[in-house]
Design an enzyme around this catalytic site. Structure first.
Site, PDB file in Angstrom:
ATOM      1  CD  GLN A   1      -8.994  44.403  -6.220  1.00 29.61           C
ATOM      2  OE1 GLN A   1      -8.101  44.512  -7.053  1.00 29.61           O
ATOM      3  NE2 GLN A   1      -9.657  43.270  -6.020  1.00 29.61           N
TER       4      GLN A   1
ATOM      5  CE1 TYR B   1       1.210  42.895  -6.726  1.00 32.92           C
ATOM      6  CE2 TYR B   1      -0.922  41.853  -6.340  1.00 32.92           C
ATOM      7  CZ  TYR B   1       0.144  42.139  -7.185  1.00 32.92           C
ATOM      8  OH  TYR B   1       0.139  41.658  -8.469  1.00 32.92           O
TER       9      TYR B   1
END
Length: 390
Positions: free
Chosen positions: A101, A185
């Site tokens: 990820q 993010y």
């Protein structure tokens, strides 16, 4: 739980033992220059041995821009790939599958965190709009997110960082990629008018705000091919000052999902955070601004699920965020989803699959919030010391 425990083929040929996914969880354990240690090898391999269908490794920074947690992992040079290969090899030896990820925190940082302070790397974001909230407890006074933001001049430079990181992930032996695009993010902040007021090709219209995310997706596909790539999104996210209006999230994510399905991605991981936590308050229990409320009883799966699961789509639908085992079984049985992610239950249940298979209740965390990020005296504490069912 016969449907949840059925095997499935993800993408074109990746055989998963069941429909249960262990979600990514930053646990702050990468104490060797932000690389996984033997404690990480043990942690992941134990859960693979128990039979989880797919593991998504903890969010891993694609460059020296990780500052939300002190010991989150990095993947931008050969040494990181070599360290992660010990993890992937151990998972594979237990018959498991594991995805990487990649992650860039964007504006959700503080420049005085050790990694940024030592490297001198700036806090980068689509626009110079600070995020409200945040609390960096390892810094004196526990300050919030920084105001010292550098606007990204050329987003393609960051796209190249993602491309390098996922190439290293392939070298490290991962089975695929789940791109992190939520939580306020960097990728998520490009999507949102709350954090993106650019006037170039990366801001303004829905198509422009989605451009950076899709360029990253395309760069990953170039390395991996589409059928081993997924993306994790959360249209209703209220984390890290990321709340937007219902009309904006509906328009933005309808477009983004259609674009990802058109690219033939292996899966879309749809989180419902923000819709079930309480749609009138954010994660700090502050009222959301007027105009940002969700419709009563709103469930993202009902709106966005049909955009993924339809006869012309080969993209699978994964869901996450506080689903019970019973909910997961029902959704798979009804054909509404293909895979279900569990995260925190895997902390206190190293034998979670065995418990589900045998009908043994899941253990609950009775050790408090320190199990998530610490502090801890030993790297294995609250990480590799959880009991198995009798």
């Amino acid at each position: 739980m016969s449907h949840l425990l059925q095997p499935i083929i993800l993408g074109d040929s990746l055989e998963l033992r069941n429909r249960i996914v262990m979600g990514s969880m930053t646990r702050n354990r990468n104490i060797d220059e932000n690389k996984p240690t033997e404690a990480s090898v043990t942690h992941y391999s134990v859960r693979a041995r128990d039979g989880v269908g797919l593991i998504v490794a903890e969010g891993t920074f694609v460059y020296l821009n990780g500052a939300e947690w002190q010991y989150a992992p990095l993947m931008f040079d050969e040494s990181h790939a070599q360290a992660w290969k010990k993890v992937t090899d151990a998972v594979h030896q237990e018959g498991g599958k594991i995805f990487f990820q990649p992650w860039h925190p964007g504006r959700i940082q503080n420049e005085n965190m050790p990694m940024l302070k030592e490297s001198g790397y700036p806090v980068l974001a689509p626009s110079r709009i600070p995020a409200a909230g945040g609390k960096f407890r390892v810094l004196e006074g526990a300050p919030g997110h920084t105001h010292a933001i550098t606007e990204i001049e050329d987003p393609k430079e960051i796209v190249a960082q993602f491309a390098t990181s996922v190439r290293l992930a392939k070298q490290a032996g991962f089975d695929g990629i789940e791109l992190l695009c939520q939580g306020g993010y960097l990728l998520h902040s490009f999507l949102s008018s709350r954090s993106n007021n650019r006037t170039d090709a990366y801001g303004g219209s829905v198509e422009n705000r989605c451009r950076f995310v899709l360029e990253v997706v395309d760069a990953i596909i170039e390395v991996w091919g589409p059928r081993t790539v997924g993306i994790k999104i959360c249209p209703t996210d209220d984390y890290n000052d990321s709340t937007v209006s219902y009309s904006e999230l509906s328009e933005t994510y309808s477009y983004l999902i259609r674009q990802c399905v058109a690219r033939d991605l292996a899966f879309i991981n749809l989180s419902r955070r923000g819709s079930v936590v309480g749609h009138v308050h954010d994660e700090f229990n502050n009222p959301k601004p007027v105009g940002m409320e969700l419709p009563p009883g709103y469930e993202p799966l009902n709106e966005f699920g049909p955009l993924v699961k339809h006869p012309e789509s080969r993209t699978m639908l994964m869901v996450n965020h506080e689903y019970t085992v019973e909910e997961a079984e029902a959704l798979v049985k009804e054909g509404k989803v293909d895979l279900v992610t569990f995260a925190r239950p895997f902390i206190s249940n190293p034998d979670m699959i065995t418990r589900i298979r045998k009908g043994i209740p899941l253990a609950v965390n009775n050790r408090g919030a320190a199990v998530h990020y610490g502090p801890y005296q030993d790297v294995n504490e609250n990480y590799n010391d959880w009991p198995y069912a009798a």
